[in-house]
Structures are given as structure tokens and as C-alpha cells.
Design a protein around this motif. Structure first.
Motif, mmCIF file in Angstrom:
data_model
loop_
_atom_site.group_PDB
_atom_site.id
_atom_site.type_symbol
_atom_site.label_atom_id
_atom_site.label_comp_id
_atom_site.label_asym_id
_atom_site.label_seq_id
_atom_site.Cartn_x
_atom_site.Cartn_y
_atom_site.Cartn_z
ATOM 1 N N ALA A 512 0.817 -1.216 0.000
ATOM 2 C CA ALA A 512 0.000 0.000 0.000
ATOM 3 C C ALA A 512 0.848 1.263 0.000
ATOM 4 O O ALA A 512 0.452 2.284 -0.561
ATOM 5 C CB ALA A 512 -0.937 -0.002 1.214
ATOM 6 N N THR A 513 2.021 1.207 0.637
ATOM 7 C CA THR A 513 2.884 2.398 0.734
ATOM 8 C C THR A 513 4.041 2.362 -0.260
ATOM 9 O O THR A 513 4.967 3.188 -0.162
ATOM 10 C CB THR A 513 3.441 2.519 2.165
ATOM 11 O OG1 THR A 513 4.197 1.333 2.471
ATOM 12 C CG2 THR A 513 2.326 2.693 3.175
ATOM 13 N N ARG A 530 2.595 7.811 3.405
ATOM 14 C CA ARG A 530 1.340 7.892 2.678
ATOM 15 C C ARG A 530 1.168 6.640 1.829
ATOM 16 O O ARG A 530 2.133 6.079 1.318
ATOM 17 C CB ARG A 530 1.305 9.132 1.805
ATOM 18 C CG ARG A 530 -0.004 9.269 1.002
ATOM 19 C CD ARG A 530 -0.223 10.667 0.510
ATOM 20 N NE ARG A 530 0.918 11.197 -0.216
ATOM 21 C CZ ARG A 530 1.047 12.495 -0.549
ATOM 22 N NH1 ARG A 530 0.118 13.355 -0.175
ATOM 23 N NH2 ARG A 530 2.099 12.916 -1.209
ATOM 24 N N THR A 532 -2.148 4.039 -0.382
ATOM 25 C CA THR A 532 -3.528 3.812 -0.828
ATOM 26 C C THR A 532 -3.834 2.336 -0.691
ATOM 27 O O THR A 532 -2.936 1.492 -0.802
ATOM 28 C CB THR A 532 -3.728 4.235 -2.295
ATOM 29 O OG1 THR A 532 -2.814 3.506 -3.124
ATOM 30 C CG2 THR A 532 -3.502 5.724 -2.464
ATOM 31 N N ASN A 537 -8.884 2.816 -4.031
ATOM 32 C CA ASN A 537 -7.656 3.575 -3.757
ATOM 33 C C ASN A 537 -7.848 4.610 -2.647
ATOM 34 O O ASN A 537 -7.505 5.777 -2.795
ATOM 35 C CB ASN A 537 -7.142 4.255 -5.026
ATOM 36 C CG ASN A 537 -6.606 3.257 -6.023
ATOM 37 O OD1 ASN A 537 -6.026 2.234 -5.637
ATOM 38 N ND2 ASN A 537 -6.812 3.529 -7.298
ATOM 39 N N ARG A 538 -8.404 4.140 -1.559
ATOM 40 C CA ARG A 538 -8.588 5.047 -0.417
ATOM 41 C C ARG A 538 -7.222 5.444 0.139
ATOM 42 O O ARG A 538 -6.350 4.596 0.378
ATOM 43 C CB ARG A 538 -9.391 4.359 0.680
ATOM 44 C CG ARG A 538 -9.557 5.246 1.917
ATOM 45 C CD ARG A 538 -10.463 4.633 2.928
ATOM 46 N NE ARG A 538 -10.659 5.545 4.043
ATOM 47 C CZ ARG A 538 -11.478 5.310 5.061
ATOM 48 N NH1 ARG A 538 -12.196 4.213 5.077
ATOM 49 N NH2 ARG A 538 -11.601 6.177 6.043
ATOM 50 N N ARG A 539 -7.018 6.738 0.373
ATOM 51 C CA ARG A 539 -5.749 7.231 0.876
ATOM 52 C C ARG A 539 -5.650 6.981 2.384
ATOM 53 O O ARG A 539 -6.601 7.250 3.125
ATOM 54 C CB ARG A 539 -5.578 8.714 0.568
ATOM 55 C CG ARG A 539 -5.431 8.997 -0.922
ATOM 56 C CD ARG A 539 -4.947 10.411 -1.170
ATOM 57 N NE ARG A 539 -5.920 11.399 -0.714
ATOM 58 C CZ ARG A 539 -5.702 12.712 -0.735
ATOM 59 N NH1 ARG A 539 -4.549 13.194 -1.191
ATOM 60 N NH2 ARG A 539 -6.630 13.557 -0.312
ATOM 61 N N TYR A 590 -6.153 9.504 5.979
ATOM 62 C CA TYR A 590 -5.174 10.472 5.492
ATOM 63 C C TYR A 590 -5.775 11.871 5.554
ATOM 64 O O TYR A 590 -6.889 12.111 5.076
ATOM 65 C CB TYR A 590 -4.778 10.141 4.052
ATOM 66 C CG TYR A 590 -3.758 11.111 3.490
ATOM 67 C CD1 TYR A 590 -2.433 11.057 3.886
ATOM 68 C CD2 TYR A 590 -4.135 12.088 2.574
ATOM 69 C CE1 TYR A 590 -1.493 11.939 3.394
ATOM 70 C CE2 TYR A 590 -3.201 12.982 2.058
ATOM 71 C CZ TYR A 590 -1.880 12.900 2.472
ATOM 72 O OH TYR A 590 -0.960 13.784 1.976
ATOM 73 N N SER A 592 -5.228 15.701 4.429
ATOM 74 C CA SER A 592 -4.520 16.163 3.232
ATOM 75 C C SER A 592 -3.737 17.464 3.388
ATOM 76 O O SER A 592 -2.820 17.712 2.629
ATOM 77 C CB SER A 592 -5.529 16.332 2.092
ATOM 78 O OG SER A 592 -6.538 17.263 2.451
#
Length: 797
Positions: A512-513, A530, A532, A537-539, A590, A592
């Protein structure tokens, strides 16, 4: 030769004295659980036969403890060893050795009930109910159960300022329960819920030391008198003891019962053939006065003569161990989703009705309070997405967010009010909802608006209704399909993202990272990356925990589960975790727009004072929730702009809360020493004093001053030395009425009254004495202008 004879005679006399004191347990004597196939006995019995020490049934196994036998064969457990340990297996034994009481499974030692540097020689189960262990040489006592009470003290036993009584989960499970009783620094004996802040708002009973004298212990004597120290002040004077017949005997015990109420019992034995148990005294006559008797989002009612817990309207039971709606410690959750609530508030007036309960009260602080009519209070809660319930008392409307704690119906008290609960339109209230009986809570559903809408609809044409019906069916179908699609997509993640905590594998987070390549920040507990995840693709933000205690997986899961129960718009939401060996990671939503530190100190963006006041209130509401509104009081211990994140709407969200207890002790101390120089930690950290929620108030005060002045707390590149420390410089400017020196001349539209209000609140928060700092509830009220602000005392420089 004569000296040897004297020595032998002395040993013989010591042995005889030991026998006179009921010492009947010697080295290498063994007991085992009942029904065991071993040849050992199942308990050690006092000479009177009334007390036994040994194994008793607990869950799927056994526990080690002391119990009082009744004439009918019943057992009243009065003490338990290591009460929170798992049940003991049936093939275990307990052996008295020189090293103490050893718990064995076969030939392997599983644990020790008693450990001391002085070798043990013998033990005894005394007629007082005290299990004692004597030294190998001489008759001195090296350990006794009376010095380690659990939920009970017996006649002849003391509860000192060094220990406490803790209730049991149930009469069949003697593990740590929901309440405890202990001495405070003011020499009062006070009862609290077990998971509370142990401060005055959570206390539900106190001994009220009327004579203001120093108290060291609570004593229960063999005649049933429950008194402090030398009987100078007594909770119970038992006059019935003198009138007992000669053929009877009594054993007294004071127990903090399962419900949290302290009670004094008498076990009356008649000719040793039977016994009767009498409740001589109890601290509270109404169980509903016991805070924590009912769980969150439920309330206690005693109008029928028996205390019972019920969910508020719109709530259903949530805890799995309760079987009915009237169960003790009942916890409840919303019976509907709040996802449809709209921030505009206009449609919410149509989506929701209000159900009210009369003569209600609960603890906690409202996030909004204002005098108004009850109808206006009704509307205000309907149109507010954050309003979980409102309390209308003496012309004032107070709105609360969930969860609600310590709720109860109190018909005979003056400080009760009308509780208003928001439920969806069409919600059906079941149960006792009539207004004719004062014993039942009155449920009043305001359907006036719905009636007007129905009447208006019937006046329309039939054709319009048909078209409207077809259109509504069409859009309803599309909405359901859309929701089903989103639910299917989220199921691929293996969890419902908004409702539960997910356990990730390390490989998942590596993928994911992208191998932890994009570092977006570094905090006190490790770096943040960071990433997803999922098909949509949820952050996410992944924190690799680097400086945490070397505790087991069970303890780590328990801590992060407590963190996951916090839900507030001003807290960063925890989504999941990863535990693989020494690797421990946390997965957050996340946020932003980076940290508040970047917004204040690194960007040139114009930030009006009104916007900065909103940010300050966001942070204050988040801290207030951690202190007063979540299930367990959480002290952040590391509040600073770097741990406050900003979302796309510049809403402040606090991160790294609840992690203080996971850190290594030496790291916490080193961090405190390091960060004292930056000024965010309260003075009590440096002085190694007891840290309370007021430590967070100090940190918040520093952050508030930085928000006001848009500069760091410590700046070396300043014109004069007195400007280095922001708090001292701010107080100097306030005292000399030179507030313009604290802000940039670019802010021509400055609201000086608002700036002065924020400055005064910040200076109150950074007082060295914790008692002078306001609570976060009062901080919010002062910032919003609902409460007068006192003149801040001078700061030490």
C-alpha cells in the motif's frame, strides 16, 4: 550441653505456641482442585471449619481464594489471589515451600501466590478468615491475605490508604469489576467507576470526613463496627451485637458488591448447624446513584423500586454479555445510521423527530448551551448533525454529543430536565410511553411537521402524486443500487471502513505504501508514510511505531482498541493496525493539508483571526472529548502543532492521542526532558509530579498563543531577549496593553477584542499551578464568549 537443652526447649515452646495459633499447614503440604484424581486435599480449613483456603470453581477452571462456608454448604468468596489471571486447570496443585506458595501443573511451576526474601516455615488458615504464612525461624508473619484485600474486608481487617477495594464482575466471576473504593488525599474514602478519571465529577459516594482529621484506615472489628482509625468516626455502630443469644456467633464482612455499592453483612451462625446472612448497612439506598451502574447511552430508573438499565430512545443494546434490556452495566448504540444527516440542517428538520424523557439527568459537559424556548431547543437539535441529545433545564438548552454517561431518571431531584433525543421520522417508540403513569418515562413524539406535510400532499392533484411516486421509486432504486455498489467495494477490503478496526498484514502495508517510500511526517513515536488501499484507492497514513514498550500482542491490541473507540470530528480516525513480531504499525485516515505547524509557521497564506479562532475551537473540542466524553479518559501528553492535522476544509484534527501508555518508560522521560525546552510540556513533567488532564490544558495554552501570534513558542531570532519565550512576552504585552506588538501590521482588519479574549484564555492555560488552569469545557465557553474570563495571574519567568 545445658545451652543445647535450653535451645531445644525454646524450639519446642515455639512449636506449641504455633499450634495454639491454628498453624496446621507445614512445608511441602499440597492441595489440589476438588474432583481431582490426586491424593491431596482440596482446601486448607480453619479450626472452626468456617473459613477455607484453596481452589474454587471459576469459569472453565478454578481460582485460588478464601471463602466463608454457610450452614447449607454455600460458599461466600472473600479473597482471591491474582484475580485477573486465566482460570487454573484441574491438574494443578498448590504447595507450601520455603520459597512461598507455588502453583504447579504436574512438576512444572506455573506461578507463585506468595513470594518473599525470608524463607517460609509454615502457614495457617485462621478463624478470622486471614491466611498467614510464618517465617521459617520464629513465629513472625511474613505474609497475610488481610494486607491484600480484593473486594472484601472481614472482622479484624483494615482497609488502609495503601490499598483499595475493587468490585467483582459478578458473583461467579471474581475478576476486576466496574468500581473501586479508595482513600483520597483529603482523607475521604471515595467510590469511583473503574475506568474513570478518579476525580470529583466521577465520584458517586464519599465518607465525608466531618472532623477534617487525618485518617489512615477503615477498620471492621469482630463486633460489626465499621469505623475510621480509633473509632473516632464510624460508618456503622452495630448495637445489635450485644443482644445476641449465647448459642450464636457472628462473622462480619464489608464488601464492595458487584453493583458498586459498599455493604456490611452479618453471617449469623446458630450452633454451627446453619447460618443466616443479613445486610446491616449499605452506602447508597438507590443503586441509580452509582455512577457506572449503567453503561454509555443508557440510563438507570428506580421508579418501580428496583434499579434497572434501559437504552435511550433510538438506541439498542450493544454489549454482548447482557441478555436483556434491563441488565446491569447495559451499553447501547444508535439504532440508525447518521450518514444521512446534512450539514445544512434544513432537510434534517424533515428527516428527524424528537422523543423526550422527563426528569432526566446525566454527567458530562455540553458542547453548546444557550437560553431559549423548548420548541427552539427541539429545532436546534434536529438541525445539528453533532447533536446526539439535548437537555432542557430551567429555560436553557444544552446540546451533547455521544456517548452519554451516567444517565438516570431522578423524579425527586430539582436539577433534572427534559431530555430530547433525535430519531428518524417514522421511528416507532415501543414500551411504556403513556403520560398517565409517573413511574414510566414519558415519550412525546413531535409529528406536527409531518402532519402538515401529509395534509399539504393530499390537497395536490392525483396526477401529481402519481408522478411523484414514480420519480421517488426511481431515485430510491438508484440510491439503493449505489449504496450496494459501495458496500460491495468496501467488502473487498475485508472490513466496513467506518465501523470497525481491521488487522492488516505487514505485506499489505508494504504494498500500500510502495515499500514505505513516501514519508509525509515524523512524530514522537515514528515515521508516517502515505499510501492507498482497496479497489477505490482510499488514501491512508501508516505510522511505523518505533519507540513503544516491549509488551505483548494482547496488551497492544487492547490499547489500540481503546483508541479506536474514540469518534470525533476533531480527532484523526484510526482505521486499523498491524502486529507481526516486533513490527507494530497503525493505519489512520489520510488528512490532506498537513500539520498546523506548517500552516502557522511555514506558509505565507493569510489566515484571518476569525479562521484561527475556529482552529483553536476545533482543537479545544477534540481535547475536551478525550478528557470528558469518551469511554476512558485519555491524556494526550504530547499536544503540539505538529500533532494537529488540517483537512481540506481546514478543520483541525488531533493525532497521536492515546499513544502515551504505549511508549517505553525511558523514552517518555527522555521526551519530557527534551520537550521541556520547547515549552509544550507542563511543569509537572519536569518536576516528576502526578500528571493529570491539566497537563494537556497547559500544552493547549501554548498552542493557542502560537495560533494567536503565528510564531513559535521559543524564537531566538528576535529583537530582544524578553521576546524569546512567547508566553512571557504575551503576558508582558497584555499587562502593558501593547497587543499590537504580538501580531503583524498586515492584519488591518484585526478584531482586537477577539484577540484579547484568545490571549487571556491562553495565559490562563499556561499557569504553573494546575489548579489555576481552567477545564477544557470552560476554555471553549470562554473562547465562544459564553463565560467571563478572569484576569490571568502573573507568569513566572
Amino acid at each position: 550441653m545445658a545451652s543445647n537443652c535450653i535451645h531445644v526447649l525454646f524450639l519446642w515452646l515455639s512449636f506449641c505456641v504455633a499450634l495454639a495459633d491454628n498453624i496446621d499447614i507445614f512445608l511441602d503440604e499440597i492441595i489440589s482442585p476438588p474432583n481431582s484424581s490426586t491424593e491431596y486435599s482440596s482446601s486448607w480449613v480453619s479450626s472452626s471449619g468456617q473459613f477455607e483456603f484453596g481452589f474454587y470453581h471459576h469459569g472453565d477452571g478454578y481460582a485460588i481464594g478464601i471463602w466463608l462456608k454457610g450452614g447449607d454448604g454455600s460458599k461466600t468468596v472473600v479473597w482471591t489471589a491474582k484475580r485477573d489471571d486465566p482460570p487454573i486447570s484441574s491438574n494443578s496443585t498448590l504447595e507450601l515451600t520455603v520459597d512461598g506458595l507455588l502453583l504447579k501443573q504436574g512438576s512444572d511451576v506455573q506461578g507463585q501466590v506468595y513470594v518473599d526474601t525470608e524463607p517460609a516455615g509454615s502457614a495457617s488458615m485462621l478463624d478470622s478468615g486471614n491466611f498467614v504464612i510464618y517465617a521459617q525461624e520464629g513465629s513472625s508473619i511474613v505474609w497475610q491475605s488481610f494486607h491484600h484485600p480484593t473486594d472484601t474486608i472481614l472482622g479484624g481487617q483494615n482497609l488502609t490508604i495503601r490499598n483499595q477495594l475493587v468490585s467483582s464482575i459478578s458473583t461467579s466471576d471474581r475478576s476486576t469489576g466496574h468500581h473501586f473504593l479508595a482513600f483520597q488525599r483529603d482523607d475521604n474514602l471515595v467510590a469511583y467507576p473503574i475506568n474513570s478519571s478518579a476525580e470529583s465529577p466521577d465520584a458517586y459516594w464519599s465518607s465525608n470526613n466531618l472532623y477534617q482529621q487525618e485518617v489512615e484506615q477503615l477498620s471492621l472489628d469482630t463486633k460489626g463496627n465499621l469505623c475510621f482509625d480509633d473509632a473516632f468516626q464510624c460508618l456503622v455502630n452495630n448495637t445489635n451485637h450485644q443482644n445476641q443469644p449465647h448459642n450464636t456467633s457472628s462473622i462480619y464482612r464489608a464488601t464492595l458488591d458487584v453493583d458498586g455499592n459498599l455493604r456490611l453483612y452479618e453471617h449469623l451462625f446458630e450452633d454451627k448447624e446453619g447460618s443466616n446472612i443479613t445486610n446491616l448497612w449499605q452506602a447508597l439506598s438507590d443503586e441509580c446513584q452509582i455512577k457506572g451502574f449503567c453503561g454509555i447511552n443508557s440510563y438507570c430508573s428506580n421508579t418501580s423500586g428496583t434499579a434497572r438499565c434501559q437504552c435511550y430512545p433510538g438506541f439498542i443494546p450493544s454489549n454482548n454479555h447482557t441478555t436483556g434490556s434491563n441488565a446491569m452495566f447495559l451499553e447501547c448504540k444508535l439504532n440508525y445510521s447518521k450518514d444521512d444527516c446534512e450539514t445544512s440542517g434544513d432537510r434534517n428538520f424533515l428527516l428527524y423527530n424528537i422523543v423526550s424523557l422527563e426528569e432526566m439527568q446525566w454527567d458530562g459537559y455540553p458542547y453548546w448551551a444557550k437560553p431559549m424556548s423548548m420548541r427552539a431547543c427541539d429545532k436546534s437539535c434536529k438541525t445539528d448533525c453533532d447533536c446526539g441529545a439535548a437537555l432542557y433545564t430551567n429555560g436553557q438548552c444544552s446540546k451533547y454529543s455521544l456517548p452519554l454517561r451516567y444517565g438516570r431518571k431522578a423524579p425527586n431531584e430539582s436539577d433534572t430536565g427534559m431530555a430530547l433525543f433525535k430519531v428518524p421520522s417514522g421511528y416507532v417508540i415501543r414500551g411504556n410511553t403513556t403520560t398517565s403513569s409517573p413511574k414510566n418515562p414519558n415519550a412525546i413524539v413531535n409529528n406536527r411537521k409531518g402532519l402538515i406535510l401529509i395534509l399539504a400532499s393530499t390537497l395536490g392533484s392525483i396526477s401529481f402524486l402519481c408522478v411523484l411516486f414514480v420519480v421517488s421509486i426511481f431515485f430510491t432504486y438508484r440510491s439503493q443500487v449505489h449504496r450496494f455498489t459501495k458496500l460491495s467495494a468496501s467488502s473487498n477490503l475485508g472490513f466496513t471502513e467506518e465501523c470497525s478496526l481491521r488487522s492488516f498484514s505487514f505485506d499489505e502495508l508494504v504494498k500500500a505504501t510502495s515499500g514505505f517510500t513516501e514519508e509525509v511526517g515524523r512524530g514522537s513515536f515514528g515515521a508516517v508514510y502515505r499510501g492507498t488501499i482497496g479497489e477505490n484507492n482510499r488514501r491512508i497514513a501508516v505510522k511505523r511505531m518505533e519507540k513503544i514498550a516491549d509488551e505483548g500482542e494482547r496488551e497492544f491490541r487492547a490499547e489500540i482498541t481503546a483508541i479506536a473507540r474514540t469518534h470525533h470530528r476533531n480527532l484523526v480516525k484510526l482505521l486499523g493496525f498491524c502486529i507481526e513480531g516486533s513490527r507494530k504499525l497503525l493505519v489512520y485516515e489520510y488528512v490532506s493539508n498537513g500539520s498546523l505547524a506548517n500552516l502557522l509557521f511555514k506558509t505565507k497564506k493569510h489566515l484571518p483571526l476569525k479562521e484561527r479562532l475556529k482552529i483553536a475551537l476545533d482543537v479545544a473540542r477534540g481535547v475536551q472529548y478525550l478528557h470528558e466524553e469518551c469511554e476512558v479518559c485519555i491524556i494526550h501528553c504530547n499536544l503540539k502543532p505538529q500533532n494537529i492535522l488540517m483537512d481540506e476544509l481546514l478543520t483541525a484534527k488531533i493525532s497521536d492521542f492515546g499513544l502515551a501508555r504505549l511508549s517505553k518508560p525511558e523514552f517518555s522521560r527522555n521526551r519530557a526532558d527534551k520537550e521541556v525546552t520547547t515549552g509544550y510540556l507542563a511543569p509537572e513533567w519536569q518536576k516528576e509530579l502526578l500528571v493529570s488532564i491539566k497537563a494537556d490544558v497547559f500544552s493547549y495554552g501554548i498552542v493557542l498563543l502560537e495560533i494567536v501570534c503565528r510564531r513559535r513558542n521559543i524564537e531566538l531570532d528576535v529583537p530582544s531577549s524578553e521576546e524569546v519565550l512567547l508566553s512571557s512576552w504575551a503576558y508582558h504585552c497584555f499587562a502593558t496593553e501593547q497587543l499590537h506588538n504580538l501580531v503583524s501590521y498586515e492584519e488591518e482588519d484585526m478584531d482586537w477584542k477577539t484577540l484579547e479574549r484568545m490571549l487571556k484564555v491562553g495565559l490562563l492555560c499556561v499557569q504553573d499551578d494546575p489548579s489555576l488552569r481552567p477545564s477544557m469545557r470552560n476554555v471553549i465557553l470562554m473562547l465562544e464568549g459564553w463565560k467571563d474570563i478572569p484576569i490571568p495571574p502573573s507568569l513566572r519567568t
